[in-house]
Design a protein around this motif. Sequence first.
Motif, PDB file in Angstrom:
ATOM      1  N   SER A 137     -10.990  -1.742   2.932  1.00 16.21           N
ATOM      2  CA  SER A 137     -10.696  -0.330   2.656  1.00 16.21           C
ATOM      3  C   SER A 137     -11.465   0.566   3.613  1.00 16.21           C
ATOM      4  O   SER A 137     -10.918   1.548   4.139  1.00 16.21           O
ATOM      5  CB  SER A 137     -11.061   0.003   1.202  1.00 16.21           C
ATOM      6  OG  SER A 137     -10.278  -0.760   0.298  1.00 16.21           O
ATOM      7  N   VAL A 193      -9.758   0.356   6.971  1.00 15.47           N
ATOM      8  CA  VAL A 193      -8.540   1.165   6.995  1.00 15.47           C
ATOM      9  C   VAL A 193      -8.884   2.643   7.160  1.00 15.47           C
ATOM     10  O   VAL A 193      -8.265   3.358   7.964  1.00 15.47           O
ATOM     11  CB  VAL A 193      -7.729   0.931   5.706  1.00 15.47           C
ATOM     12  CG1 VAL A 193      -6.597   1.948   5.599  1.00 15.47           C
ATOM     13  CG2 VAL A 193      -7.161  -0.476   5.688  1.00 15.47           C
ATOM     14  N   ILE A 234      -3.744  -0.551  11.235  1.00 22.15           N
ATOM     15  CA  ILE A 234      -3.891  -0.127   9.835  1.00 22.15           C
ATOM     16  C   ILE A 234      -3.038  -0.984   8.904  1.00 22.15           C
ATOM     17  O   ILE A 234      -3.479  -1.392   7.818  1.00 22.15           O
ATOM     18  CB  ILE A 234      -3.527   1.366   9.693  1.00 22.15           C
ATOM     19  CG1 ILE A 234      -4.560   2.232  10.409  1.00 22.15           C
ATOM     20  CG2 ILE A 234      -3.437   1.772   8.229  1.00 22.15           C
ATOM     21  CD1 ILE A 234      -4.183   3.702  10.502  1.00 22.15           C
ATOM     22  N   SER A 235      -1.789  -1.270   9.348  1.00 23.34           N
ATOM     23  CA  SER A 235      -0.913  -2.112   8.527  1.00 23.34           C
ATOM     24  C   SER A 235      -1.497  -3.502   8.327  1.00 23.34           C
ATOM     25  O   SER A 235      -1.456  -4.063   7.224  1.00 23.34           O
ATOM     26  CB  SER A 235       0.473  -2.211   9.166  1.00 23.34           C
ATOM     27  OG  SER A 235       1.080  -0.939   9.228  1.00 23.34           O
ATOM     28  N   GLU A 263      -4.385  -3.160   5.905  1.00 22.30           N
ATOM     29  CA  GLU A 263      -3.880  -2.964   4.544  1.00 22.30           C
ATOM     30  C   GLU A 263      -3.255  -4.244   3.998  1.00 22.30           C
ATOM     31  O   GLU A 263      -3.364  -4.550   2.806  1.00 22.30           O
ATOM     32  CB  GLU A 263      -2.865  -1.822   4.524  1.00 22.30           C
ATOM     33  CG  GLU A 263      -3.491  -0.447   4.713  1.00 22.30           C
ATOM     34  CD  GLU A 263      -2.461   0.662   4.720  1.00 22.30           C
ATOM     35  OE1 GLU A 263      -1.257   0.329   4.890  1.00 22.30           O
ATOM     36  OE2 GLU A 263      -2.835   1.832   4.573  1.00 22.30           O
ATOM     37  N   SER A 264      -2.573  -4.991   4.877  1.00 20.18           N
ATOM     38  CA  SER A 264      -2.001  -6.268   4.460  1.00 20.18           C
ATOM     39  C   SER A 264      -3.103  -7.243   4.049  1.00 20.18           C
ATOM     40  O   SER A 264      -2.995  -7.928   3.028  1.00 20.18           O
ATOM     41  CB  SER A 264      -1.161  -6.864   5.584  1.00 20.18           C
ATOM     42  OG  SER A 264      -0.670  -8.142   5.230  1.00 20.18           O
ATOM     43  N   ARG A 266      -5.998  -6.367   2.965  1.00 22.04           N
ATOM     44  CA  ARG A 266      -6.567  -5.873   1.719  1.00 22.04           C
ATOM     45  C   ARG A 266      -5.667  -6.238   0.528  1.00 22.04           C
ATOM     46  O   ARG A 266      -6.158  -6.646  -0.535  1.00 22.04           O
ATOM     47  CB  ARG A 266      -6.752  -4.360   1.786  1.00 22.04           C
ATOM     48  CG  ARG A 266      -7.391  -3.769   0.541  1.00 22.04           C
ATOM     49  CD  ARG A 266      -7.626  -2.283   0.693  1.00 22.04           C
ATOM     50  NE  ARG A 266      -6.366  -1.562   0.858  1.00 22.04           N
ATOM     51  CZ  ARG A 266      -6.294  -0.239   1.052  1.00 22.04           C
ATOM     52  NH1 ARG A 266      -7.407   0.489   1.115  1.00 22.04           N
ATOM     53  NH2 ARG A 266      -5.121   0.341   1.213  1.00 22.04           N
TER      54      ARG A 266
END
Length: 450
Positions: free
Chosen positions: A140, A143, A252-253, A256-257, A259
């Motif tokens: 997090s 990101v 970022i993707s 996030e993936s 995460r």
Amino acid sequence: MLNITHNALNEKVDLRNFKAGKKVLKDRKYKPFNRFVIILSILAIMILFIPWTQTVSGAGYVTTLKPNQRPQTIQSPIPGRIEEWFVSEGDFVEKGDTILFISEVKQEYFDPNLINRTEQQLDAKKQSVGSYEQKIKSLSSQVNALVTEKNLKLKQAKNKIEQTRLKLVSDSIDLEAAKTNLSIAESQYNRTEQLQKEGLKSVASVEDKKLKLQETQAKLISQKNKLLASRNDLINAELDISRISATYNDKISKAESDRATAETDRFQTIADVSKLETSYANYQKRNDLYYVRAPQSGYINKVLQSGIGETFKEGEKLVSIMPADYDIAVETYISPIDLPLLHIGEKVRVRFDGWPAIVFSGWPNISYGTYGAKIVAIENYISDNGKYRVLLAPDEKEQEWPQQMRIGAGASTIALLENVPIWYELWRKLNGFPPNYYTPKNSQSESKKG
């Protein structure tokens, strides 16, 4: 001899004066007997009008008022093997006392360290949950850092575009100025060349103007190159914005993936922790079930599974126990034809087997050895014996029931109904009619109130 003559000798001679005649012709006295028959007949008629209490008889046995006070069997919810008995038949046990100890028969529970190993697995899974939570926090933060960096890069690229646009405008202005200088230089060169032809200017002046004209042309070409370079820089700056957005969106993707994957693994680990906690609790409960304990205080009636090493299935009866404290009652059975005559709360007389009693069915008040009871429950479905079950409780207003009474003892019951004359009861019995259908006074008063 043949009594042919019309002169009757007995009318002329009194035979009773003779000894034989006195014995034969003696007067018989019928008056006392007739009086006795008459009195007896009058008494019989009077008796026919004496009140007679109609009754409904039933047979049953002594039981308990509440279901949890009746004899019960103790079962084990798990299969096992008997290892040790701690009681004998007839012993009194308190609630929670150990009756017997059993061992495991299923191979998946043979491990003596099963609970400890499960606890270790549970601790490891809980630590995994903490690691996943830390990983989620790090991703997090990553990101958030990428989003911040992306925004700064985009601002930087937008500033560069703005600078490039301003430089493009400046180069455009310089190009126009160069064009103007070229026009001026051409005009000066042409005038100087004309004047030189007219002899007013020297050849050196013409060459100087020509050199200046060439320099101006060179500056114009250089300025055009600068303008084109500025346009290329603007295009490159605009492309940088798309490239920055694409690059950071991809980063970022990916973060996030990662995460989301970590969160999924965390949830799965939490589910595994929950399963292990359930298994751990089940193993602890199962270990506690190895000791079969008394559910309530009472007496051990009969051991149904004897012997050491004997195995049994789950739910199989092991031992029978009789509660120590119970409220005595009588369970009687009534014929279907008599069922509508009985109502909850009505009085019943009970005679117990083994207790001497003198019972007058039609005159309960002069009966001896019976005990008072009242109806507390009437079964709505017929029993296997073809009769309906009625539960009776002691009547608090009557004599107390014998303290020595044991559960299961036989009992005869007499439910008291209406008072009718004896002649009516005899007539009913001879014709096979049931007792009178009636509604008790309490029911009538309640219906009037309603």
